[in-house]
Design an enzyme around this catalytic site. Sequence first.
Site, PDB file in Angstrom:
ATOM      1  N   ASP A  68      58.308-119.678  51.777  1.00 38.46           N
ATOM      2  CA  ASP A  68      58.184-119.855  53.229  1.00 38.46           C
ATOM      3  C   ASP A  68      57.381-121.104  53.569  1.00 38.46           C
ATOM      4  OD1 ASP A  68      55.682-118.988  52.449  1.00 38.46           O
ATOM      5  OD2 ASP A  68      55.639-117.208  53.714  1.00 38.46           O
ATOM      6  N   ASN A 136      49.701-107.348  57.760  1.00 40.30           N
ATOM      7  CA  ASN A 136      50.588-106.592  58.664  1.00 40.30           C
ATOM      8  C   ASN A 136      51.874-106.128  57.968  1.00 40.30           C
ATOM      9  OD1 ASN A 136      51.937-108.990  58.356  1.00 40.30           O
ATOM     10  ND2 ASN A 136      52.277-109.358  60.531  1.00 40.30           N
ATOM     11  N   HIS A 138      53.906-108.129  56.260  1.00 43.19           N
ATOM     12  CA  HIS A 138      54.978-109.125  56.141  1.00 43.19           C
ATOM     13  C   HIS A 138      55.166-109.577  54.694  1.00 43.19           C
ATOM     14  CE1 HIS A 138      52.309-112.971  56.949  1.00 43.19           C
ATOM     15  NE2 HIS A 138      52.242-112.602  55.708  1.00 43.19           N
ATOM     16  N   GLU A 143      58.284-110.980  59.527  1.00 43.12           N
ATOM     17  CA  GLU A 143      57.234-110.278  60.263  1.00 43.12           C
ATOM     18  C   GLU A 143      57.753-108.922  60.764  1.00 43.12           C
ATOM     19  OE1 GLU A 143      54.326-111.507  60.240  1.00 43.12           O
ATOM     20  OE2 GLU A 143      54.228-113.623  60.793  1.00 43.12           O
TER      21      GLU A 143
HETATM   22  C1  GLP Z   1      50.995-115.684  54.331  1.00 40.03           C
HETATM   23  C2  GLP Z   1      52.316-116.232  53.780  1.00 40.03           C
HETATM   24  C3  GLP Z   1      52.851-115.405  52.654  1.00 40.03           C
HETATM   25  C4  GLP Z   1      51.702-114.894  51.827  1.00 40.03           C
HETATM   26  C5  GLP Z   1      50.956-113.875  52.644  1.00 40.03           C
HETATM   27  C6  GLP Z   1      49.686-113.401  51.998  1.00 40.03           C
HETATM   28  O1  GLP Z   1      50.977-115.732  55.718  1.00 40.03           O
HETATM   29  N1  GLP Z   1      53.335-116.346  54.770  1.00 40.03           N
HETATM   30  O2  GLP Z   1      53.739-116.152  51.893  1.00 40.03           O
HETATM   31  O3  GLP Z   1      52.199-114.309  50.655  1.00 40.03           O
HETATM   32  O4  GLP Z   1      50.729-114.331  53.956  1.00 40.03           O
HETATM   33  O5  GLP Z   1      48.731-114.434  51.912  1.00 40.03           O
HETATM   34  P1  GLP Z   1      47.411-114.290  51.065  1.00 40.03           P
HETATM   35  O6  GLP Z   1      47.812-114.203  49.646  1.00 40.03           O
HETATM   36  O7  GLP Z   1      46.610-115.531  51.335  1.00 40.03           O
HETATM   37  O8  GLP Z   1      46.717-113.063  51.526  1.00 40.03           O
END
Ligand code: GLP
Length: 243
Positions: A68, A136, A138, A143
Amino acid sequence: MMKLIVHDDYEAMSAAAAQWLVDRIRTRPAMLACLAAGSTPTRAYELFVEWSRRTPELFDELRLIALDEWGGLSAEDPGSCQFQLRREVVAPLGMNERFLEFDGDAPNLQAECDRVADWLSRHGPIDACVLGLGINGHLGFNEPADSLQPHAHVTPLAATSLGHAMVRDLAAKPAFGMTLGMADLLNAREVLLLVSGQQKGPALRALLHGPLTTAFPASLLHLHSSVTLICDGSAYAALAADI
Ligand code: GLP
Protein backbone atom coordinates in the site's frame (compact mmCIF):
# COMPACT_ATOMS: atom_id res chain seq x y z
CA MET A 1 -6.86 -21.89 8.52
CA MET A 2 -5.03 -19.55 10.87
CA LYS A 3 -2.00 -20.87 12.71
CA LEU A 4 -1.17 -18.77 15.79
CA ILE A 5 2.42 -18.60 17.03
CA VAL A 6 3.32 -16.51 20.08
CA HIS A 7 6.92 -15.47 20.65
CA ASP A 8 8.31 -13.93 23.83
CA ASP A 9 9.28 -10.61 22.35
CA TYR A 10 9.59 -8.51 19.22
CA GLU A 11 13.07 -9.83 18.43
CA ALA A 12 11.98 -13.47 18.52
CA MET A 13 8.84 -12.68 16.49
CA SER A 14 10.97 -10.89 13.89
CA ALA A 15 13.48 -13.75 13.65
CA ALA A 16 10.61 -16.19 13.07
CA ALA A 17 9.13 -13.92 10.40
CA ALA A 18 12.45 -13.62 8.55
CA GLN A 19 12.85 -17.39 8.71
CA TRP A 20 9.30 -17.84 7.36
CA LEU A 21 10.18 -15.72 4.33
CA VAL A 22 13.49 -17.48 3.73
CA ASP A 23 11.78 -20.88 3.90
CA ARG A 24 9.34 -19.72 1.20
CA ILE A 25 12.15 -18.53 -1.11
CA ARG A 26 13.84 -21.90 -0.73
CA THR A 27 10.68 -23.60 -1.98
CA ARG A 28 9.91 -21.07 -4.66
CA PRO A 29 12.98 -18.96 -5.62
CA ALA A 30 11.08 -16.68 -8.02
CA MET A 31 8.29 -16.07 -5.54
CA LEU A 32 6.33 -12.84 -5.48
CA ALA A 33 6.35 -11.46 -1.94
CA CYS A 34 4.01 -8.68 -0.93
CA LEU A 35 5.45 -6.47 1.81
CA ALA A 36 3.65 -4.20 4.26
CA ALA A 37 5.32 -1.05 5.51
CA GLY A 38 4.87 0.21 9.08
CA SER A 39 6.85 -0.39 12.25
CA THR A 40 5.91 -4.04 12.88
CA PRO A 41 7.94 -5.80 10.12
CA THR A 42 11.01 -3.53 10.28
CA ARG A 43 13.24 -5.86 12.30
CA ALA A 44 12.06 -8.90 10.32
CA TYR A 45 13.14 -7.13 7.12
CA GLU A 46 16.52 -6.36 8.64
CA LEU A 47 17.04 -10.02 9.55
CA PHE A 48 15.79 -11.08 6.11
CA VAL A 49 18.43 -8.83 4.51
CA GLU A 50 21.06 -10.41 6.78
CA TRP A 51 20.10 -13.79 5.32
CA SER A 52 20.77 -12.40 1.86
CA ARG A 53 24.32 -11.51 2.89
CA ARG A 54 24.96 -15.11 3.91
CA THR A 55 23.24 -16.73 0.91
CA PRO A 56 22.91 -14.06 -1.82
CA GLU A 57 22.15 -16.61 -4.57
CA LEU A 58 18.90 -17.48 -2.78
CA PHE A 59 17.57 -14.00 -3.57
CA ASP A 60 18.45 -13.84 -7.29
CA GLU A 61 14.91 -14.32 -8.58
CA LEU A 62 12.84 -12.93 -5.72
CA ARG A 63 10.13 -10.44 -6.77
CA LEU A 64 8.50 -7.88 -4.49
CA ILE A 65 5.30 -5.87 -4.55
CA ALA A 66 4.36 -3.17 -2.03
CA LEU A 67 1.10 -3.61 -0.16
CA ASP A 68 0.00 0.00 0.00
CA GLU A 69 0.92 3.69 -0.08
CA TRP A 70 -0.20 7.03 1.24
CA GLY A 71 -1.72 9.08 -1.58
CA GLY A 72 0.38 12.18 -2.25
CA LEU A 73 3.61 11.01 -0.60
CA SER A 74 6.55 10.51 -2.94
CA ALA A 75 9.37 7.95 -2.72
CA GLU A 76 11.56 10.73 -1.29
CA ASP A 77 9.18 11.35 1.60
CA PRO A 78 10.39 9.53 4.74
CA GLY A 79 6.75 8.87 5.70
CA SER A 80 5.99 6.97 2.49
CA CYS A 81 5.84 3.19 2.23
CA GLN A 82 8.07 3.43 -0.86
CA PHE A 83 10.75 5.20 1.17
CA GLN A 84 10.64 2.61 3.95
CA LEU A 85 10.59 -0.49 1.74
CA ARG A 86 13.31 0.83 -0.55
CA ARG A 87 15.54 1.68 2.41
CA GLU A 88 14.90 -1.48 4.44
CA VAL A 89 14.62 -4.14 1.73
CA VAL A 90 14.90 -3.12 -1.92
CA ALA A 91 18.17 -1.15 -1.76
CA PRO A 92 20.02 -3.61 0.53
CA LEU A 93 18.92 -6.49 -1.72
CA GLY A 94 19.82 -4.47 -4.84
CA MET A 95 16.61 -5.41 -6.62
CA ASN A 96 15.06 -2.22 -7.99
CA GLU A 97 13.89 -3.87 -11.23
CA ARG A 98 12.11 -6.64 -9.34
CA PHE A 99 10.09 -4.35 -7.08
CA LEU A 100 6.64 -3.06 -7.98
CA GLU A 101 5.34 -0.19 -5.89
CA PHE A 102 2.55 2.33 -5.89
CA ASP A 103 3.83 5.77 -6.85
CA GLY A 104 2.12 7.80 -4.14
CA ASP A 105 2.95 10.98 -6.01
CA ALA A 106 1.35 9.91 -9.31
CA PRO A 107 -0.82 12.62 -10.93
CA ASN A 108 -3.77 10.24 -11.19
CA LEU A 109 -4.01 7.88 -8.20
CA GLN A 110 -6.75 5.76 -9.78
CA ALA A 111 -4.68 5.26 -12.95
CA GLU A 112 -1.74 4.30 -10.73
CA CYS A 113 -3.88 1.70 -8.94
CA ASP A 114 -5.08 0.39 -12.31
CA ARG A 115 -1.44 0.01 -13.38
CA VAL A 116 -0.66 -2.03 -10.24
CA ALA A 117 -3.84 -4.12 -10.64
CA ASP A 118 -2.97 -4.84 -14.26
CA TRP A 119 0.59 -5.87 -13.31
CA LEU A 120 -0.67 -8.20 -10.59
CA SER A 121 -3.22 -9.78 -12.91
CA ARG A 122 -0.36 -10.65 -15.27
CA HIS A 123 2.37 -11.54 -12.75
CA GLY A 124 0.44 -12.74 -9.70
CA PRO A 125 -0.81 -14.24 -7.61
CA ILE A 126 1.21 -13.21 -4.59
CA ASP A 127 3.09 -16.18 -3.19
CA ALA A 128 3.92 -14.87 0.27
CA CYS A 129 2.02 -11.91 1.69
CA VAL A 130 3.47 -10.15 4.75
CA LEU A 131 0.85 -8.07 6.55
CA GLY A 132 0.61 -5.87 9.62
CA LEU A 133 -2.60 -5.37 11.58
CA GLY A 134 -4.15 -1.92 11.86
CA ILE A 135 -5.58 -1.06 15.29
CA ASN A 136 -8.94 -0.75 13.51
CA GLY A 137 -8.50 -4.12 11.82
CA HIS A 138 -7.38 -2.78 8.47
CA LEU A 139 -5.06 -4.73 6.19
CA GLY A 140 -3.05 -2.42 3.98
CA PHE A 141 -5.58 0.35 3.50
CA ASN A 142 -8.55 -1.95 3.27
CA GLU A 143 -10.35 0.06 5.92
CA PRO A 144 -13.46 -1.06 7.84
CA ALA A 145 -16.52 -0.49 5.62
CA ASP A 146 -19.84 -1.97 4.55
CA SER A 147 -18.13 -3.50 1.54
CA LEU A 148 -14.53 -4.05 0.47
CA GLN A 149 -12.77 -3.77 -2.88
CA PRO A 150 -11.22 -6.83 -4.51
CA HIS A 151 -8.22 -5.28 -6.23
CA ALA A 152 -5.87 -2.28 -6.14
CA HIS A 153 -7.82 0.87 -5.46
CA VAL A 154 -7.83 4.39 -4.03
CA THR A 155 -9.55 4.63 -0.66
CA PRO A 156 -10.42 7.21 1.97
CA LEU A 157 -8.35 6.78 5.13
CA ALA A 158 -9.77 6.04 8.57
CA ALA A 159 -9.03 8.52 11.37
CA THR A 160 -6.86 5.91 13.12
CA SER A 161 -4.80 5.52 9.95
CA LEU A 162 -4.21 9.26 9.78
CA GLY A 163 -2.89 8.98 13.36
CA HIS A 164 -0.27 6.42 12.26
CA ALA A 165 3.31 7.39 13.15
CA MET A 166 4.27 7.52 9.45
CA VAL A 167 2.03 10.52 8.78
CA ARG A 168 0.66 11.93 12.03
CA ASP A 169 3.15 14.81 12.18
CA LEU A 170 2.72 15.86 8.56
CA ALA A 171 1.25 19.34 8.09
CA ALA A 172 -0.64 18.18 5.00
CA LYS A 173 -2.06 14.74 5.75
CA PRO A 174 -2.78 12.37 2.85
CA ALA A 175 -6.41 12.46 1.80
CA PHE A 176 -6.39 8.95 0.37
CA GLY A 177 -4.56 5.68 0.52
CA MET A 178 -3.72 3.27 -2.31
CA THR A 179 -3.79 -0.41 -1.54
CA LEU A 180 -3.99 -3.90 -2.92
CA GLY A 181 -7.54 -5.20 -2.43
CA MET A 182 -8.94 -7.93 -0.21
CA ALA A 183 -9.15 -10.46 -3.06
CA ASP A 184 -5.48 -9.85 -3.87
CA LEU A 185 -4.61 -10.71 -0.27
CA LEU A 186 -6.97 -13.69 -0.05
CA ASN A 187 -5.62 -15.02 -3.36
CA ALA A 188 -2.08 -15.10 -1.98
CA ARG A 189 -0.77 -18.64 -1.62
CA GLU A 190 0.33 -17.97 1.95
CA VAL A 191 -0.14 -15.07 4.35
CA LEU A 192 2.05 -14.01 7.27
CA LEU A 193 0.36 -11.61 9.68
CA LEU A 194 2.60 -9.93 12.25
CA VAL A 195 1.20 -8.37 15.42
CA SER A 196 3.38 -6.65 17.99
CA GLY A 197 2.85 -4.52 21.07
CA GLN A 198 0.16 -4.14 23.70
CA GLN A 199 -1.66 -1.46 21.69
CA LYS A 200 -2.58 -4.22 19.22
CA GLY A 201 -4.19 -6.36 21.96
CA PRO A 202 -7.80 -5.31 21.28
CA ALA A 203 -7.37 -5.80 17.52
CA LEU A 204 -5.82 -9.21 18.10
CA ARG A 205 -8.76 -10.15 20.30
CA ALA A 206 -11.24 -9.01 17.65
CA LEU A 207 -9.37 -11.05 15.07
CA LEU A 208 -9.21 -14.23 17.12
CA HIS A 209 -12.54 -14.05 18.90
CA GLY A 210 -14.73 -11.71 16.87
CA PRO A 211 -17.07 -12.32 13.94
CA LEU A 212 -16.15 -12.39 10.27
CA THR A 213 -17.06 -8.91 9.06
CA THR A 214 -16.01 -6.22 6.62
CA ALA A 215 -16.18 -3.88 9.64
CA PHE A 216 -12.95 -5.61 10.67
CA PRO A 217 -11.21 -6.50 7.40
CA ALA A 218 -8.53 -8.72 8.98
CA SER A 219 -11.29 -11.10 10.09
CA LEU A 220 -11.67 -12.15 6.44
CA LEU A 221 -8.30 -13.86 6.73
CA HIS A 222 -10.22 -16.69 8.41
CA LEU A 223 -11.43 -17.52 4.89
CA HIS A 224 -7.84 -18.15 3.77
CA SER A 225 -6.46 -21.68 3.87
CA SER A 226 -2.92 -20.80 4.96
CA VAL A 227 -2.40 -17.88 7.35
CA THR A 228 0.43 -17.82 9.86
CA LEU A 229 -0.18 -15.27 12.61
CA ILE A 230 2.94 -14.49 14.60
CA CYS A 231 2.59 -12.16 17.55
CA ASP A 232 4.82 -11.12 20.42
CA GLY A 233 4.17 -11.63 24.10
CA SER A 234 3.03 -8.07 24.77
CA ALA A 235 0.30 -8.19 22.11
CA TYR A 236 -0.80 -11.61 23.30
CA ALA A 237 -0.77 -10.59 26.98
CA ALA A 238 -2.90 -7.54 26.19
CA LEU A 239 -5.38 -9.79 24.42
CA ALA A 240 -5.59 -12.17 27.37
CA ALA A 241 -5.80 -9.39 29.98
CA ASP A 242 -8.88 -7.92 28.38
CA ILE A 243 -10.92 -11.09 27.96
C1 GLP B 1 -0.52 1.10 8.30
C2 GLP B 1 -0.32 0.51 6.89
C3 GLP B 1 -0.28 -0.98 6.89
C4 GLP B 1 0.42 -1.45 8.14
C5 GLP B 1 -0.48 -1.16 9.32
C6 GLP B 1 0.16 -1.43 10.64
O1 GLP B 1 -1.42 2.15 8.28
N1 GLP B 1 -1.32 0.93 5.97
O2 GLP B 1 0.35 -1.44 5.75
O3 GLP B 1 0.65 -2.83 8.05
O4 GLP B 1 -1.00 0.15 9.25
O5 GLP B 1 1.24 -0.55 10.89
P1 GLP B 1 2.24 -0.77 12.09
O6 GLP B 1 2.99 -2.01 11.81
O7 GLP B 1 3.14 0.43 12.09
O8 GLP B 1 1.44 -0.87 13.33
